[in-house]
Design an enzyme around this catalytic site. Structure first.
Site, PDB file in Angstrom:
ATOM      1  N   GLU A  16       0.831  -1.208   0.000  1.00 22.07           N
ATOM      2  CA  GLU A  16       0.000   0.000   0.000  1.00 22.07           C
ATOM      3  C   GLU A  16       0.866   1.259   0.000  1.00 22.07           C
ATOM      4  OE1 GLU A  16      -3.259   0.448  -0.350  1.00 22.07           O
ATOM      5  OE2 GLU A  16      -3.491  -1.697  -0.653  1.00 22.07           O
ATOM      6  N   CYS A  43     -13.380   0.804 -15.688  1.00 20.27           N
ATOM      7  CA  CYS A  43     -13.867   2.194 -15.628  1.00 20.27           C
ATOM      8  C   CYS A  43     -12.660   3.115 -15.825  1.00 20.27           C
ATOM      9  CB  CYS A  43     -14.564   2.451 -14.288  1.00 20.27           C
ATOM     10  SG  CYS A  43     -15.514   3.985 -14.302  1.00 20.27           S
ATOM     11  N   CYS A  83     -17.888   0.398 -20.483  1.00 24.16           N
ATOM     12  CA  CYS A  83     -19.150   0.177 -19.761  1.00 24.16           C
ATOM     13  C   CYS A  83     -19.785  -1.165 -20.120  1.00 24.16           C
ATOM     14  CB  CYS A  83     -20.115   1.327 -20.026  1.00 24.16           C
ATOM     15  SG  CYS A  83     -19.432   2.917 -19.513  1.00 24.16           S
TER      16      CYS A  83
HETATM   17  S1  SF4 Z   1     -20.844   1.611 -16.258  1.00 20.22           S
HETATM   18 FE1  SF4 Z   1     -19.192   2.687 -17.227  1.00 20.22          FE
HETATM   19  S2  SF4 Z   1     -19.065   4.666 -16.231  1.00 20.22           S
HETATM   20 FE2  SF4 Z   1     -20.332   3.338 -14.946  1.00 20.22          FE
HETATM   21  S3  SF4 Z   1     -18.903   2.514 -13.443  1.00 20.22           S
HETATM   22 FE3  SF4 Z   1     -19.013   1.058 -15.143  1.00 20.22          FE
HETATM   23  S4  SF4 Z   1     -17.358   1.613 -16.545  1.00 20.22           S
HETATM   24 FE4  SF4 Z   1     -17.678   3.309 -15.128  1.00 20.22          FE
END
Ligand code: SF4
Length: 318
Positions: A37, A184, A191
């Site tokens: 960490e 993300c 997504c």
């Molecule tokens: S859906 Fe897309 S924007 Fe939402 S947390 Fe998942 S990767 Fe991120």
């Protein structure tokens, strides 16, 4: 609001896609988790993994071994990782806590260099305590998932605690860190592969969250150093103070020497400022204190990245 479906999706995602082979995930030793960490606070996983984590633990296998070592030894092992304050904090923590690091978040947060997120990471990973980690990757997910533009610490910690899976904090926190690092993504979130997608409020425009931070200009600080070389030895000084304290550098002076010749200019960026170092070669050290070190000595002591750049620029190979 109930998020049990998302927590389950996150746990399932982790079982299939998590980075289970990271060495700090194959241990419940608080010391080994703590070292990972601290290294990962400012350094990327790849660099820590390939160059630093294994060698450091080979040299310092326990908290007690750190407590028994000198600060110089620790700084030397930390060389190349940067942000040397972390090495000093580890040394101080070891002196206070050896042989065992605590795993309660409150006790951890009283130790130098351990903020709330790091304390929670050690507590969740070493002792499965139900606390949330909030590193940069997790922050990004929370901003987007809750369509939250504000960067307020208080709001983000509330969101982190809202989504936390208290029955399975180890898996949940590891998974969130991995989703942030691999799905993300900052510029192009994937997504379609994300376990939070079914209820992500920001996924139609993920880059809108959080609101853009105001850019601050990095101030520039100038520093003059002397290069004094005699019979293959260089005059060096040990830095004092919080910033880079304990590392060795060329003698720093306030004014350019009247009898010196400028031989190099090196630019180095720190987190909060840019250093422009001007190096003057002088024949005599007149009133400047320091130690004469040869190449073998220089290889054995901790040098900052700026010093290494200067040596390189002056073709002084170590
Ligand atoms: S859906 Fe897309 S924007 Fe939402 S947390 Fe998942 S990767 Fe991120």
């Amino acid at each position: 609001m109930n998020y049990s479906d998302i927590r389950l999706a996150i746990a399932n995602w982790y079982a299939l896609n998590g980075r289970h082979d990271l060495p700090w995930r194959r241990t419940d030793d608080p010391y080994r988790i703590y070292i990972s960490e601290m290294m990962l606070q400012q350094t990327q996983v790849k660099t820590v993994l390939e160059r630093f984590y294994g060698p450091f633990l080979e040299r310092f296998p326990t908290l007690q071994s750190v407590a028994d070592a000198s600060l110089d030894d620790l700084l030397h092992a930390w060389q190349g990782l940067g942000y040397y304050r972390r090495a000093r904090y580890i040394h101080e923590t070891a002196k206070r806590c050896a042989p065992d690091l605590p795993t309660e978040p409150e006790a951890l947060m009283k130790l130098p260099g351990i903020g709330k997120s790091t304390a929670h990471a050690i507590a969740a990973f070493a002792a499965h305590r139900p606390v949330a980690v909030l590193d940069a990757n997790v922050r990004r997910i929370l901003h987007r998932f809750f369509a939250q533009k504000s960067r307020s610490e208080k709001i983000l910690w509330n969101l982190a605690e809202t989504l936390l899976d208290r029955t399975n904090p180890y898996t949940y926190n590891q998974a969130m860190m991995d989703i942030g690092a691999t799905v993300c993504l900052p510029k192009a979130p994937l997504c379609g592969r994300c376990p939070l997608a079914t209820r992500c409020r920001g996924k139609s425009d993920p880059l809108a969250y959080p609101a853009p931070a105001q850019k601050k200009r990095r101030p520039i600080k100038h520093q003059i150093y002397l290069w004094v070389e005699k019979q293959g030895k260089i005059l060096m000084q040990k830095r004092k103070g919080e910033m880079l304290g304990g590392l060795w550098e060329l003698p720093a002076v306030e004014k350019a020497p009247s009898e010196g010749k400028k031989v190099a200019e090196v630019v180095h960026d720190y987190t909060h400022f840019r250093r422009i170092a001007e190096i003057y070669e002088v024949k005599e050290e007149k009133g400047v204190e320091g130690e004469w070190l040869g190449k073998a000595d220089l290889r054995d002591i901790a040098l900052s990245s700026l010093e290494r750049k200067i040596f390189e620029k002056l073709h002084f190979t170590l």
